[in-house]
Design an enzyme around this catalytic site. Sequence first.
Site, PDB file in Angstrom:
ATOM      1  N   HIS A 135     -25.982   0.186   6.504  1.00 34.00           N
ATOM      2  CA  HIS A 135     -24.894  -0.585   7.095  1.00 34.00           C
ATOM      3  C   HIS A 135     -24.178   0.251   8.160  1.00 34.00           C
ATOM      4  O   HIS A 135     -23.985  -0.187   9.303  1.00 34.00           O
ATOM      5  CB  HIS A 135     -23.917  -0.993   5.984  1.00 34.00           C
ATOM      6  CG  HIS A 135     -22.785  -1.844   6.433  1.00 34.00           C
ATOM      7  ND1 HIS A 135     -22.667  -3.163   6.097  1.00 34.00           N
ATOM      8  CD2 HIS A 135     -21.699  -1.565   7.199  1.00 34.00           C
ATOM      9  CE1 HIS A 135     -21.567  -3.664   6.631  1.00 34.00           C
ATOM     10  NE2 HIS A 135     -20.954  -2.698   7.309  1.00 34.00           N
ATOM     11  N   GLU A 136     -23.829   1.484   7.789  1.00 27.95           N
ATOM     12  CA  GLU A 136     -23.080   2.326   8.734  1.00 27.95           C
ATOM     13  C   GLU A 136     -23.947   2.738   9.921  1.00 27.95           C
ATOM     14  O   GLU A 136     -23.481   2.747  11.055  1.00 27.95           O
ATOM     15  CB  GLU A 136     -22.532   3.573   8.021  1.00 27.95           C
ATOM     16  CG  GLU A 136     -21.598   3.286   6.861  1.00 27.95           C
ATOM     17  CD  GLU A 136     -20.470   2.330   7.195  1.00 27.95           C
ATOM     18  OE1 GLU A 136     -20.108   2.211   8.374  1.00 27.95           O
ATOM     19  OE2 GLU A 136     -19.960   1.676   6.269  1.00 27.95           O
ATOM     20  N   PRO A 193       7.825  -0.949  13.422  1.00 30.45           N
ATOM     21  CA  PRO A 193       8.413   0.032  12.518  1.00 30.45           C
ATOM     22  C   PRO A 193       7.861   1.435  12.793  1.00 30.45           C
ATOM     23  O   PRO A 193       6.689   1.586  13.127  1.00 30.45           O
ATOM     24  CB  PRO A 193       7.957  -0.436  11.134  1.00 30.45           C
ATOM     25  CG  PRO A 193       7.473  -1.816  11.311  1.00 30.45           C
ATOM     26  CD  PRO A 193       7.067  -1.993  12.712  1.00 30.45           C
ATOM     27  N   GLY A 194       8.727   2.403  12.665  1.00 32.45           N
ATOM     28  CA  GLY A 194       8.286   3.798  12.765  1.00 32.45           C
ATOM     29  C   GLY A 194       8.156   4.351  14.167  1.00 32.45           C
ATOM     30  O   GLY A 194       7.631   5.440  14.359  1.00 32.45           O
ATOM     31  N   THR A 195       8.649   3.613  15.163  1.00 30.54           N
ATOM     32  CA  THR A 195       8.504   4.112  16.534  1.00 30.54           C
ATOM     33  C   THR A 195       9.688   4.972  16.962  1.00 30.54           C
ATOM     34  O   THR A 195       9.730   5.437  18.087  1.00 30.54           O
ATOM     35  CB  THR A 195       8.351   2.954  17.529  1.00 30.54           C
ATOM     36  OG1 THR A 195       9.295   1.947  17.200  1.00 30.54           O
ATOM     37  CG2 THR A 195       6.958   2.384  17.496  1.00 30.54           C
ATOM     38  N   GLY A 196      10.664   5.131  16.088  1.00 31.85           N
ATOM     39  CA  GLY A 196      11.764   6.054  16.401  1.00 31.85           C
ATOM     40  C   GLY A 196      13.046   5.374  16.847  1.00 31.85           C
ATOM     41  O   GLY A 196      13.822   5.965  17.589  1.00 31.85           O
ATOM     42  N   LYS A 197      13.280   4.156  16.387  1.00 26.71           N
ATOM     43  CA  LYS A 197      14.502   3.449  16.803  1.00 26.71           C
ATOM     44  C   LYS A 197      15.751   4.131  16.211  1.00 26.71           C
ATOM     45  O   LYS A 197      16.723   4.373  16.915  1.00 26.71           O
ATOM     46  CB  LYS A 197      14.434   1.982  16.357  1.00 26.71           C
ATOM     47  CG  LYS A 197      13.313   1.232  17.040  1.00 26.71           C
ATOM     48  CD  LYS A 197      13.272  -0.217  16.656  1.00 26.71           C
ATOM     49  CE  LYS A 197      12.846  -0.464  15.221  1.00 26.71           C
ATOM     50  NZ  LYS A 197      11.466  -0.079  14.911  1.00 26.71           N
ATOM     51  N   GLY A 253      11.154  -2.866  18.512  1.00 26.11           N
ATOM     52  CA  GLY A 253       9.825  -2.253  18.476  1.00 26.11           C
ATOM     53  C   GLY A 253       9.272  -2.246  17.073  1.00 26.11           C
ATOM     54  O   GLY A 253       9.982  -2.520  16.113  1.00 26.11           O
ATOM     55  N   HIS A 262     -24.029   0.047  12.481  1.00 23.42           N
ATOM     56  CA  HIS A 262     -22.879   0.075  13.400  1.00 23.42           C
ATOM     57  C   HIS A 262     -23.076   1.142  14.479  1.00 23.42           C
ATOM     58  O   HIS A 262     -22.903   0.896  15.667  1.00 23.42           O
ATOM     59  CB  HIS A 262     -21.600   0.459  12.644  1.00 23.42           C
ATOM     60  CG  HIS A 262     -21.016  -0.644  11.808  1.00 23.42           C
ATOM     61  ND1 HIS A 262     -20.730  -1.880  12.330  1.00 23.42           N
ATOM     62  CD2 HIS A 262     -20.618  -0.668  10.510  1.00 23.42           C
ATOM     63  CE1 HIS A 262     -20.189  -2.625  11.367  1.00 23.42           C
ATOM     64  NE2 HIS A 262     -20.124  -1.923  10.252  1.00 23.42           N
TER      65      HIS A 262
HETATM   66  P1  ADP Z   1      12.224   3.156  13.063  1.00 23.08           P
HETATM   67  O1  ADP Z   1      13.713   3.191  12.925  1.00 23.08           O
HETATM   68  O2  ADP Z   1      11.772   2.704  14.414  1.00 23.08           O
HETATM   69  O3  ADP Z   1      11.509   2.429  11.985  1.00 23.08           O
HETATM   70  P2  ADP Z   1      12.493   5.951  12.660  1.00 23.08           P
HETATM   71  O4  ADP Z   1      13.410   6.292  13.764  1.00 23.08           O
HETATM   72  O5  ADP Z   1      13.100   5.815  11.322  1.00 23.08           O
HETATM   73  O6  ADP Z   1      11.698   4.635  12.986  1.00 23.08           O
HETATM   74  O7  ADP Z   1      11.318   7.017  12.646  1.00 23.08           O
HETATM   75  C1  ADP Z   1      10.826   7.592  11.495  1.00 23.08           C
HETATM   76  C2  ADP Z   1      10.401   9.013  11.729  1.00 23.08           C
HETATM   77  O8  ADP Z   1       9.259   9.058  12.566  1.00 23.08           O
HETATM   78  C3  ADP Z   1      11.440   9.840  12.430  1.00 23.08           C
HETATM   79  O9  ADP Z   1      12.314  10.425  11.543  1.00 23.08           O
HETATM   80  C4  ADP Z   1      10.612  10.877  13.148  1.00 23.08           C
HETATM   81  O10 ADP Z   1      10.317  11.941  12.299  1.00 23.08           O
HETATM   82  C5  ADP Z   1       9.327  10.152  13.450  1.00 23.08           C
HETATM   83  N1  ADP Z   1       9.313   9.634  14.826  1.00 23.08           N
HETATM   84  C6  ADP Z   1       9.198   8.344  15.169  1.00 23.08           C
HETATM   85  N2  ADP Z   1       9.186   8.211  16.503  1.00 23.08           N
HETATM   86  C7  ADP Z   1       9.321   9.431  17.024  1.00 23.08           C
HETATM   87  C8  ADP Z   1       9.384   9.930  18.351  1.00 23.08           C
HETATM   88  N3  ADP Z   1       9.302   9.140  19.417  1.00 23.08           N
HETATM   89  N4  ADP Z   1       9.529  11.259  18.519  1.00 23.08           N
HETATM   90  C9  ADP Z   1       9.609  12.082  17.463  1.00 23.08           C
HETATM   91  N5  ADP Z   1       9.556  11.669  16.188  1.00 23.08           N
HETATM   92  C10 ADP Z   1       9.401  10.365  15.947  1.00 23.08           C
END
Ligand code: ADP
Length: 663
Positions: free
Chosen positions: A442-443, A223-227, A221, A446
């Site tokens: 401009h804005e 980045p930042g989705t909670g893997k 997934g 839009h």
């Molecule tokens: P990844 O490994 O996918 O890049 P992370 O697991 O490191 O992402 O997520 C970074 C932070 O974002 C987590 O520590 C958490 O605080 C927040 N976060 C991301 N996804 C979730 C989620 N589904 N539920 C709660 N917190 C989340």
Amino acid sequence: MEEHNNNSGRPNGGGDDNKNPRNRQTILMFLILAMVGILFWNFLGNMGASNKEIPYNEFLEMLENGEVKSVDITSSQINIVSKEKDAMGREITYYTGLVPDYHLQERLEEADLEDYSAPVTDFRNVVLSAIVNFLLPILVLWGVFALIMRRMGGGGGMMGMNVGKSKAKVYIEKDTGVTFKDVAGEEEAKESLQEVVDFLHNPGKYAQIGAKLPKGALLVGPPGTGKTLLAKAVAGEAHVPFFSLSGSDFVEMFVGVGASRVRDLFQEAKKHSPCIIFIDEIDAIGKSRDSRLGGNDEREQTLNQLLAEMDGFDSHTACLILGATNRPEVLDPALLRPGRFDRRIIVDRPDLKGRVDILKVHSKNVKMDDTVDLEAIALATSGAVGSDLANMINEAAILAVKNGRVAVSQKDLFESVEVVLVGKEKKDRIMSKEERRIVSYHEVGHALVSALQKDAEPVQKITIVPRTMGALGYVMQVPEEEKYLNTKKEIDAMLVGLLAGRAAEELVFDTVTTGASNDIEKATRIARAMVTQYGMSEKFGLMGLEVRENEYLTGRTIMNCSDVTAAEVDQEVMRILKTSYEEAKRLLSENREAMDKIADYLIQKETITGKEFMRIFREVKGIPEPEEEKKAAEAGQQNETVRAEVKPQAENAGSGEAEKPEE
Ligand code: ADP
């Protein structure tokens, strides 16, 4: 992966790896001190000796003349103390070499010295001086060299010092303390992982039937989705230790180091079985081996070792390997075959409900007042991932403190959404009157076109306060509901809306500026996708001309057609953009009065809400106000809502700005 605070960095998988840096530093300090000590010792030795060398015959002359007070014969030289004193009354000392002189003793006796001495050959002294002068320096040098080699992560097992042993940051947490409750949304991913948790809990139940624990699962997934969070939650739910390591930690300059690290890691993990091994950014080692860009021996060896280790796990070793990546397409097929990372768990961007849940999880410990409506925030943040949302809540809390409040309000939350997406307000930038007028038109261009086209999202806020991420002004829009599909009509409307900023500039000022570069970029991308991916052009019909290369990171596409077709695609894209631009110009010139009025108002106020915008718009058009708005206006309610898509006006071509991927 982000480092989490519950990652306590306790002693870890690489045995004493975490302690090692400190130990090593102590050893290094000790060695340096020893070296300095030896130098000092030798210096002192030299200090003890005479400070001036004289020839042997001069020494004999001094003896004959009775100028010598005392003599000390060592194994290597003769130290002489003269009867004379220097200007400060100190003794003057000399030294000379040892000459095989059989009459020396006679001469000394004749010279009437206070005393003279010769060395007593003590065996212990000889050993001691040999140690100090030869053995110790060699030991010290060897130690320093070995440490330097280790620092460089260099070659395996040098001189039995274990130099190549895994120095990678392996974190082992006995119990992560994270559970599935901490991971909001991502229900499907959790469901897939639930059975693994059960397996780790009751291996016997599965073994009875003959089922084997899956060896690995790949979390895929953006980045930042909670893997990472999910992997920790699996360990937390199953109450097993969690080993975590980043793929790039394996890759070193020296061939073979990565492989030895993989071996170490698995050895250590086996000792703690059952456990979870989490390898973040697994694409760093798992890249396909037949890459066109030439091989990389080190990475390939590391990958081979990983594959071998995974195969070497028997079903009794209940270790599950979780890998995380956002580039699954580059992974080596061998890594994905059954028996290795055969399970693929998609951890995608959260949908509306997921976003609400994530916001709830993160606002659990944040004080909020009753104005807060997390649903509205979630609606306004389409495309944001978990870490963005966590960040927004935190920003809002900081904002509340900055403004001297004790609880976070909805306004703080919206403000932080803007900060995360387009940066902070740049209040100190002074723009000329003319530029403010241009940005304002401009804005408004839009916004007006959006309002005029029924299929576009309603306008929520227009501002001409520049932002730190490059926008000179922007229009906020929020959808009434989360959308997963766009109709062709909606996309057409979107294009007209995007090009309306430039159209307004041309209509009003009869010239154009660089401010539309970002709109143009976006519009071109959408128009191209219509032709090449969505089958929405008359010319090419349903022909797929582009493939997505990289789904989770940049969403980049590559053309999948001949050069001639590519040129024709360009023509078609150009035609679509031209038609949209003409439409934008038509709509605006038909509503010139509304545009002028709203733009004037915006110049005065700098920021106006969607409601103010609509009020002027309706006034000019003679449309009566809807009942509920009238009531709300009378009650003086200023219910501010926000947007989903920001249309920043870039400062100049190529300037960066926050942008959510097109859904
Ligand atoms: P990844 O490994 O996918 O890049 P992370 O697991 O490191 O992402 O997520 C970074 C932070 O974002 C987590 O520590 C958490 O605080 C927040 N976060 C991301 N996804 C979730 C989620 N589904 N539920 C709660 N917190 C989340």
